[in-house]
Design an enzyme around this catalytic site. Structure first.
Site, mmCIF file in Angstrom:
data_model
loop_
_atom_site.group_PDB
_atom_site.id
_atom_site.type_symbol
_atom_site.label_atom_id
_atom_site.label_comp_id
_atom_site.label_asym_id
_atom_site.label_seq_id
_atom_site.Cartn_x
_atom_site.Cartn_y
_atom_site.Cartn_z
ATOM 1 N N HIS A 64 -6.918 0.709 -0.941
ATOM 2 C CA HIS A 64 -6.206 -0.308 -1.713
ATOM 3 C C HIS A 64 -7.160 -1.492 -1.795
ATOM 4 O O HIS A 64 -7.383 -2.175 -0.799
ATOM 5 C CB HIS A 64 -4.908 -0.669 -0.996
ATOM 6 C CG HIS A 64 -3.926 -1.396 -1.839
ATOM 7 N ND1 HIS A 64 -2.621 -1.561 -1.439
ATOM 8 C CD2 HIS A 64 -4.028 -2.003 -3.041
ATOM 9 C CE1 HIS A 64 -1.961 -2.238 -2.361
ATOM 10 N NE2 HIS A 64 -2.805 -2.521 -3.350
ATOM 11 N N THR A 73 0.824 -1.207 0.000
ATOM 12 C CA THR A 73 0.000 0.000 0.000
ATOM 13 C C THR A 73 0.862 1.263 0.000
ATOM 14 O O THR A 73 0.589 2.186 -0.780
ATOM 15 C CB THR A 73 -0.978 -0.012 1.188
ATOM 16 O OG1 THR A 73 -1.813 -1.169 1.075
ATOM 17 C CG2 THR A 73 -1.848 1.239 1.209
ATOM 18 N N GLU A 128 1.311 9.500 -5.923
ATOM 19 C CA GLU A 128 1.922 10.815 -5.737
ATOM 20 C C GLU A 128 2.817 11.163 -6.917
ATOM 21 O O GLU A 128 2.827 12.300 -7.394
ATOM 22 C CB GLU A 128 2.727 10.862 -4.441
ATOM 23 C CG GLU A 128 1.882 10.904 -3.202
ATOM 24 C CD GLU A 128 2.680 11.335 -1.992
ATOM 25 O OE1 GLU A 128 2.853 12.565 -1.813
ATOM 26 O OE2 GLU A 128 3.126 10.464 -1.231
ATOM 27 N N ARG A 143 -1.628 18.166 -3.027
ATOM 28 C CA ARG A 143 -0.250 18.653 -3.067
ATOM 29 C C ARG A 143 -0.277 20.157 -2.847
ATOM 30 O O ARG A 143 -1.287 20.814 -3.120
ATOM 31 C CB ARG A 143 0.424 18.315 -4.408
ATOM 32 C CG ARG A 143 0.459 16.821 -4.673
ATOM 33 C CD ARG A 143 1.328 16.443 -5.845
ATOM 34 N NE ARG A 143 2.742 16.653 -5.560
ATOM 35 C CZ ARG A 143 3.494 15.870 -4.793
ATOM 36 N NH1 ARG A 143 2.969 14.800 -4.220
ATOM 37 N NH2 ARG A 143 4.766 16.129 -4.593
ATOM 38 N N GLY A 164 3.540 16.629 -1.192
ATOM 39 C CA GLY A 164 2.304 15.962 -0.811
ATOM 40 C C GLY A 164 1.897 16.370 0.586
ATOM 41 O O GLY A 164 2.737 16.450 1.494
#
Length: 132
Positions: free
Chosen positions: A72, A38, A46, A116, A65
């Site tokens: 997931h 994960t 990202e 972000r 980030g």
């Protein structure tokens, strides 16, 4: 100077990686099974978002980030390829909100949102350095 002048809603990015022993749940310490981790999936998401906006920023700026909200939903074994896509949903000053999704050769394996923030690299590194 407008930092987001060239950045438009709907902007997309992508990244991919082959699952190997270095990006499994075992290697990351996030599980006991040899499947795509994960944390590795989040990093790939990202990277997709980063790849879409950073080339459009003025020199000396980048994005970092600040928030990830993903699930997931399926495992990918070693040898599989995972592809992440991002799409810019919102621009709020220097905060950018992306829809992210990851898929392997058979199905969607993860999805969610990622934020972000645009920073000036030298000022950011100064603030971080002051914590030493």
């Amino acid at each position: 100077m407008s930092l987001t002048k060239q950045i438009t809603l709907g902007l997309t990015g992508s990244a991919q990686v082959e699952v190997n022993d270095q990006n499994t749940a075992i290697a990351y310490g996030s599980g006991d099974i040899s499947v795509f981790a994960t944390p590795a999936m989040i990093g790939l998401m990202e990277k997709a978002a980063l790849s879409s906006v950073d080339p459009l920023l003025p020199e000396g700026y980048t994005t970092v980030g600040i928030k990830v909200d993903v699930e997931h939903v399926a495992a990918t074994p070693v040898g599989g390829v995972v592809r992440a896509q991002s799409r810019l949903l919102k621009i709020d000053g220097r905060r950018l909100v992306f829809e992210v999704q990851a898929s392997d050769d058979t199905r969607v394996v993860g999805r969610g949102t990622h934020q972000r923030f645009i920073v000036k690299v030298d000022e950011f590194l100064q603030r971080v350095g002051s914590k030493k």
